[in-house]
Design an enzyme around this catalytic site. Structure first.
Site, PDB file in Angstrom:
ATOM      1  N   SER A 125     128.541  45.435  95.850  1.00  0.00           N
ATOM      2  CA  SER A 125     128.571  45.445  97.321  1.00  0.00           C
ATOM      3  C   SER A 125     128.691  46.868  97.868  1.00  0.00           C
ATOM      4  O   SER A 125     128.137  47.167  98.940  1.00  0.00           O
ATOM      5  CB  SER A 125     129.721  44.573  97.823  1.00  0.00           C
ATOM      6  OG  SER A 125     130.948  44.997  97.277  1.00  0.00           O
ATOM      7  N   THR A 126     129.376  47.756  97.168  1.00  0.00           N
ATOM      8  CA  THR A 126     129.489  49.147  97.634  1.00  0.00           C
ATOM      9  C   THR A 126     128.130  49.839  97.503  1.00  0.00           C
ATOM     10  O   THR A 126     127.690  50.571  98.403  1.00  0.00           O
ATOM     11  CB  THR A 126     130.568  49.909  96.825  1.00  0.00           C
ATOM     12  OG1 THR A 126     131.701  49.061  96.666  1.00  0.00           O
ATOM     13  CG2 THR A 126     130.982  51.185  97.527  1.00  0.00           C
ATOM     14  N   LYS A 152     134.170  48.716  84.753  1.00  0.00           N
ATOM     15  CA  LYS A 152     133.007  48.257  85.493  1.00  0.00           C
ATOM     16  C   LYS A 152     132.492  46.956  84.865  1.00  0.00           C
ATOM     17  O   LYS A 152     132.863  46.619  83.762  1.00  0.00           O
ATOM     18  CB  LYS A 152     131.899  49.315  85.451  1.00  0.00           C
ATOM     19  CG  LYS A 152     132.255  50.558  86.257  1.00  0.00           C
ATOM     20  CD  LYS A 152     131.117  51.560  86.320  1.00  0.00           C
ATOM     21  CE  LYS A 152     129.792  50.972  86.633  1.00  0.00           C
ATOM     22  NZ  LYS A 152     129.760  50.147  87.872  1.00  0.00           N
ATOM     23  N   GLY A 153     131.629  46.267  85.598  1.00  0.00           N
ATOM     24  CA  GLY A 153     131.021  45.061  85.045  1.00  0.00           C
ATOM     25  C   GLY A 153     131.402  43.790  85.772  1.00  0.00           C
ATOM     26  O   GLY A 153     130.992  42.698  85.363  1.00  0.00           O
ATOM     27  N   GLU A 188     124.138  49.803  83.626  1.00  0.00           N
ATOM     28  CA  GLU A 188     124.914  50.847  84.323  1.00  0.00           C
ATOM     29  C   GLU A 188     125.336  51.938  83.337  1.00  0.00           C
ATOM     30  O   GLU A 188     125.271  53.131  83.641  1.00  0.00           O
ATOM     31  CB  GLU A 188     126.143  50.219  85.001  1.00  0.00           C
ATOM     32  CG  GLU A 188     125.772  49.298  86.148  1.00  0.00           C
ATOM     33  CD  GLU A 188     126.941  48.537  86.736  1.00  0.00           C
ATOM     34  OE1 GLU A 188     126.794  48.047  87.871  1.00  0.00           O
ATOM     35  OE2 GLU A 188     127.987  48.410  86.093  1.00  0.00           O
ATOM     36  N   ASP A 218     135.213  48.690  89.386  1.00  0.00           N
ATOM     37  CA  ASP A 218     136.252  47.700  89.626  1.00  0.00           C
ATOM     38  C   ASP A 218     137.639  48.330  89.557  1.00  0.00           C
ATOM     39  O   ASP A 218     138.566  47.866  90.218  1.00  0.00           O
ATOM     40  CB  ASP A 218     136.128  46.566  88.600  1.00  0.00           C
ATOM     41  CG  ASP A 218     134.784  45.885  88.710  1.00  0.00           C
ATOM     42  OD1 ASP A 218     134.485  45.349  89.791  1.00  0.00           O
ATOM     43  OD2 ASP A 218     134.000  45.930  87.737  1.00  0.00           O
ATOM     44  N   THR A 238     125.153  48.895  90.904  1.00  0.00           N
ATOM     45  CA  THR A 238     125.090  47.494  91.361  1.00  0.00           C
ATOM     46  C   THR A 238     126.397  47.131  92.066  1.00  0.00           C
ATOM     47  O   THR A 238     127.454  47.629  91.695  1.00  0.00           O
ATOM     48  CB  THR A 238     124.898  46.570  90.136  1.00  0.00           C
ATOM     49  OG1 THR A 238     123.661  46.907  89.507  1.00  0.00           O
ATOM     50  CG2 THR A 238     124.856  45.097  90.532  1.00  0.00           C
TER      51      THR A 238
HETATM   52  C1  5RP Z   1     128.810  45.786  88.658  1.00  0.00           C
HETATM   53  C2  5RP Z   1     129.867  46.799  88.825  1.00  0.00           C
HETATM   54  C3  5RP Z   1     130.292  47.139  90.211  1.00  0.00           C
HETATM   55  O1  5RP Z   1     130.164  48.507  90.398  1.00  0.00           O
HETATM   56  C4  5RP Z   1     131.734  46.725  90.410  1.00  0.00           C
HETATM   57  O2  5RP Z   1     131.871  45.342  90.100  1.00  0.00           O
HETATM   58  C5  5RP Z   1     132.197  46.996  91.847  1.00  0.00           C
HETATM   59  O3  5RP Z   1     131.579  46.119  92.721  1.00  0.00           O
HETATM   60  P1  5RP Z   1     131.814  46.176  94.289  1.00  0.00           P
HETATM   61  O4  5RP Z   1     131.215  47.442  94.790  1.00  0.00           O
HETATM   62  O5  5RP Z   1     131.093  44.926  94.792  1.00  0.00           O
HETATM   63  O6  5RP Z   1     133.299  46.093  94.553  1.00  0.00           O
HETATM   64  O7  5RP Z   1     130.383  47.349  87.887  1.00  0.00           O
HETATM   65  O8  5RP Z   1     128.590  45.456  87.312  1.00  0.00           O
END
Ligand code: 5RP
Length: 216
Positions: free
Chosen positions: A28-29, A92-93, A101, A82, A26
């Site tokens: 944006s990446t 993460k989270g 996840e 993160d 989950t």
């Molecule tokens: C979601 C996550 C995401 O992988 C994490 O927050 C990174 O997000 P992004 O790719 O938007 O920087 O752990 O629960």
């Protein structure tokens, strides 16, 4: 940073093999990864999704979303993070999807983590550590965290997870032993899951750039 995220996500397609059911994280990446996966959707059986957000995007692209109970173990899981330390242990989270996840990471033979360079740290904890809690246990868990750590738990007010629970973000931690802290926090009644992926870290980390850097 979004270009670095896209480059990491595109590179992760190299790990997808014909006929696979792909675990999908989950964020944006991962959204870039889903878009890239759509281009090869006829080569895969489908995906197991870690959130309603990713499920929606996968379905919009015509990718079948399957139930983990029906698929059994997965060969590949692709997700963002993160924070990532030199041992590929993660926080993460940030997107509140940590529990599903973690389940998919555990079910997967290979966990490929896709990040931009800003996510790399020497010691985890600069990013507040997300913890999913059963709503009635929020204050109890927060008090236990204060007693056990140097961190300050903050309720992510207004956020309800896909599982109907709440999130505490623990600020100002310096996590020198992530495996021990993960185990300790998991013991508190009311904790559903902890956003530390240390006992089961990533297997491969792709850091987006030109060219992408691979840590394995
Ligand atoms: C979601 C996550 C995401 O992988 C994490 O927050 C990174 O997000 P992004 O790719 O938007 O920087 O752990 O629960």
């Amino acid at each position: 940073m979004s270009e670095a995220k896209r480059l990491a996500a595109e590179k992760a397609i190299d790990y997808v093999e014909d006929g696979m059911i792909v675990g999908v994280g989950t964020g944006s990446t991962v959204a870039y990864f889903i878009d890239a996966l759509a281009r090869i959707r006829d080569r895969i059986q489908g995906a197991v999704s870690s959130s309603e957000q990713s499920t929606q995007r996968l379905r919009q692209h015509g990718i079948d979303v399957l139930d983990l109970n029906a698929t059994g173990p997965l060969a590949l899981y692709v997700d963002g993070a993160d924070e990532c330390d030199p041992h590929k242990r993660l926080i993460k989270g940030g997107g509140a999807a940590l529990t599903r996840e973690k389940i998919i990471a555990e079910a997967s033979e290979r966990f490929v983590c896709i990040i931009d360079p800003s996510k790399r740290v020497d010691v985890l904890g600069r990013f507040p550590l997300p913890i999913e809690v059963i709503p009635m246990a929020r204050s109890l868990v927060a008090r236990r965290i204060v007693a056990l750590t140097d961190g300050q738990p903050v309720w992510r007010e207004g956020v309800v997870t896909d599982n109907g629970n709440w999130i505490l973000d623990v600020h100002n931690l310096r996590i020198t032993d992530p495996v021990a802290l993960e185990a300790q926090l998991n013991q508190i009644p009311g904790v559903v899951s902890v956003g530390l992926f240390a006992r089961r870290p990533a297997d491969v980390v792709i850091v987006g750039g030109e060219p992408p850097q691979i840590l394995d």
